[in-house]
Design a protein around this motif. Structure first.
Motif, PDB file in Angstrom:
ATOM      1  N   UNK A  22       0.842  -1.199   0.000  1.00  0.00           N
ATOM      2  CA  UNK A  22       0.000   0.000   0.000  1.00  0.00           C
ATOM      3  C   UNK A  22       0.875   1.245   0.000  1.00  0.00           C
ATOM      4  N   UNK A  23       1.952   1.220   0.795  1.00  0.00           N
ATOM      5  CA  UNK A  23       2.872   2.354   0.872  1.00  0.00           C
ATOM      6  C   UNK A  23       3.774   2.432  -0.359  1.00  0.00           C
ATOM      7  N   UNK A  24       4.338   1.285  -0.752  1.00  0.00           N
ATOM      8  CA  UNK A  24       5.345   1.283  -1.814  1.00  0.00           C
ATOM      9  C   UNK A  24       4.750   1.664  -3.168  1.00  0.00           C
ATOM     10  N   UNK A  25       3.575   1.161  -3.484  1.00  0.00           N
ATOM     11  CA  UNK A  25       2.962   1.485  -4.772  1.00  0.00           C
ATOM     12  C   UNK A  25       2.668   2.987  -4.876  1.00  0.00           C
ATOM     13  N   UNK A  26       2.368   3.622  -3.768  1.00  0.00           N
ATOM     14  CA  UNK A  26       2.178   5.076  -3.780  1.00  0.00           C
ATOM     15  C   UNK A  26       3.514   5.796  -3.931  1.00  0.00           C
ATOM     16  N   UNK A  27       4.525   5.302  -3.269  1.00  0.00           N
ATOM     17  CA  UNK A  27       5.847   5.909  -3.383  1.00  0.00           C
ATOM     18  C   UNK A  27       6.346   5.843  -4.826  1.00  0.00           C
ATOM     19  N   UNK A  28       6.081   4.733  -5.512  1.00  0.00           N
ATOM     20  CA  UNK A  28       6.488   4.581  -6.911  1.00  0.00           C
ATOM     21  C   UNK A  28       5.900   5.694  -7.765  1.00  0.00           C
ATOM     22  N   UNK A  29       4.618   5.981  -7.546  1.00  0.00           N
ATOM     23  CA  UNK A  29       3.946   6.990  -8.360  1.00  0.00           C
ATOM     24  C   UNK A  29       4.415   8.402  -8.020  1.00  0.00           C
ATOM     25  N   UNK A  30       4.923   8.609  -6.801  1.00  0.00           N
ATOM     26  CA  UNK A  30       5.315   9.949  -6.375  1.00  0.00           C
ATOM     27  C   UNK A  30       6.787  10.266  -6.658  1.00  0.00           C
ATOM     28  N   UNK A  31       7.681   9.280  -6.500  1.00  0.00           N
ATOM     29  CA  UNK A  31       9.110   9.564  -6.675  1.00  0.00           C
ATOM     30  C   UNK A  31       9.746   8.745  -7.790  1.00  0.00           C
ATOM     31  N   UNK A  32       8.995   7.825  -8.391  1.00  0.00           N
ATOM     32  CA  UNK A  32       9.539   7.016  -9.474  1.00  0.00           C
ATOM     33  C   UNK A  32       9.972   5.638  -9.008  1.00  0.00           C
ATOM     34  N   UNK A  33      10.023   4.674  -9.935  1.00  0.00           N
ATOM     35  CA  UNK A  33      10.366   3.292  -9.579  1.00  0.00           C
ATOM     36  C   UNK A  33      11.744   3.140  -8.944  1.00  0.00           C
ATOM     37  N   UNK A  34      12.745   3.850  -9.481  1.00  0.00           N
ATOM     38  CA  UNK A  34      14.114   3.668  -9.004  1.00  0.00           C
ATOM     39  C   UNK A  34      14.301   4.054  -7.551  1.00  0.00           C
ATOM     40  N   UNK A  35      13.941   5.287  -7.213  1.00  0.00           N
ATOM     41  CA  UNK A  35      14.133   5.775  -5.851  1.00  0.00           C
ATOM     42  C   UNK A  35      13.224   5.036  -4.872  1.00  0.00           C
ATOM     43  N   UNK A  36      11.991   4.743  -5.279  1.00  0.00           N
ATOM     44  CA  UNK A  36      11.066   4.025  -4.389  1.00  0.00           C
ATOM     45  C   UNK A  36      11.617   2.648  -4.028  1.00  0.00           C
TER      46      UNK A  36
END
Length: 311
Positions: free
Chosen positions: A89-103
């Motif tokens: 739930x947290x990681x999929x949101x982080x991907x959309x906000x900062x990009x796949x690499x940094x997330x």
């Protein structure tokens, strides 16, 4: 007993090395598949875990390895299920906000939370190697994010915090999954890890389904491309990847395992740059390298081999 075939050990080690590389590389594509799924983050996490759970159930069933579990083991399975649901739930949101690499890199902060859990829960010593790794990672993230944290958009900063929280939830998942496996082994030593993973995956899907309903999100998969991305995420990036990794771990030194697993954030970062046109300055490449070095050093505890894990 027949004599060992010359070169058999090195051949097996080479296969284990290739399996570990393949598994880590597959996981490295997960963040890109989340982006490609074109569904809300909670829904991509739900379909990922549902498809993965069904795939693992089918695999265990076809191999004739499904076994009855005592009620107490079923209860223990709830812990990793809830922890991994929170992780996604947290990681999929982080991907959309900062990009796949940094997330993906931020999610690997689980190394530090695992070390802290070992110290607080199991009396393990946190030594200078851990502190050095933590310092390197902080410096690397500072280089990656730039010196002007306050000048970053608020959503981007939220994405960073969500990525770090992902690492915490992933550490809880690892600890609770290990405990569940031990409880299951106490009840029946023939219970496969894949069966526990299947039940945890389906449990996570249930938790995420509740979250999706509460959010009012649509569970509809919008098209064939989205379906293929979700299936790839579940079958290859979750199920197959961890089968390969768990089979390889028992034959490789811990130091090498830790190093190879760092292929995950490297692949995710490179895919972010190449396919999603992430603008990256030389300072950020240095930050990536320093952060990876810190994660590796913190996770390094010796050169012995890890115990084999069935999959």
């Amino acid at each position: 007993m027949s004599a060992p075939t010359p070169g058999a050990g090195s051949s097996a080690d080479t296969r284990a090395l290739l399996a570990m590389l393949a598994g880590a590389a597959l996981i490295g594509t997960n963040a890109l598949m989340v982006r490609a799924s074109q569904v809300p983050p909670t829904i991509s996490a739900f379909w990922r875990m549902l498809f993965a759970g069904l795939f693992l159930c089918l695999l265990v069933g076809l191999r004739g390895q499904w076994r009855a579990l005592p009620r107490r083991v079923w209860v223990w399975c709830l812990l990793p299920a809830v922890a991994f649901a929170a992780d996604l739930w947290l990681w999929h949101r982080s991907i959309l906000l900062v990009g796949p690499g940094l997330a993906t890199l931020l999610g690997n902060a689980q190394v530090f939370f695992m070390a802290l859990a070992g110290a607080l829960l199991f009396g393990e010593r946190v030594g200078p190697r851990f502190l050095l790794g933590l310092a390197l990672t902080i410096v690397g993230l500072w280089l990656l994010l730039g010196q002007g944290w306050s000048s970053l958009p608020q959503e981007y900063r939220w994405g960073v915090w969500l990525g770090l929280a992902t690492g915490l939830c992933y550490a809880v998942y690892n600890v609770s999954l290990r405990t569940t496996q031990r409880r299951a082994a106490d009840a029946d030593s023939q219970i496969e890890v894949a069966q526990i993973l299947a039940l945890a995956s389906l449990g996570s899907a249930g938790v995420l389904a509740v979250a999706g309903v509460a959010e009012g999100a649509s569970f509809v998969i919008p098209g064939v491309r989205s379906l293929l991305a979700l299936l790839a995420l579940a079958v290859f990036g979750h199920g197959l990847a961890w089968i390969l990794i768990s089979k390889a771990m028992g034959r490789l030194p811990i130091a090498l395992v830790g190093l190879l697993l760092l292929l995950q954030p490297v692949i995710a970062f490179l895919l972010d740059v190449v396919l999603l046109d992430r603008a990256t300055m030389p300072r950020e490449w240095v930050g990536l390298a320093v952060s990876l070095a810190g994660i590796f050093v913190s996770g390094l505890k010796g050169r012995e081999r890890l115990p084999a894990q069935p999959a």
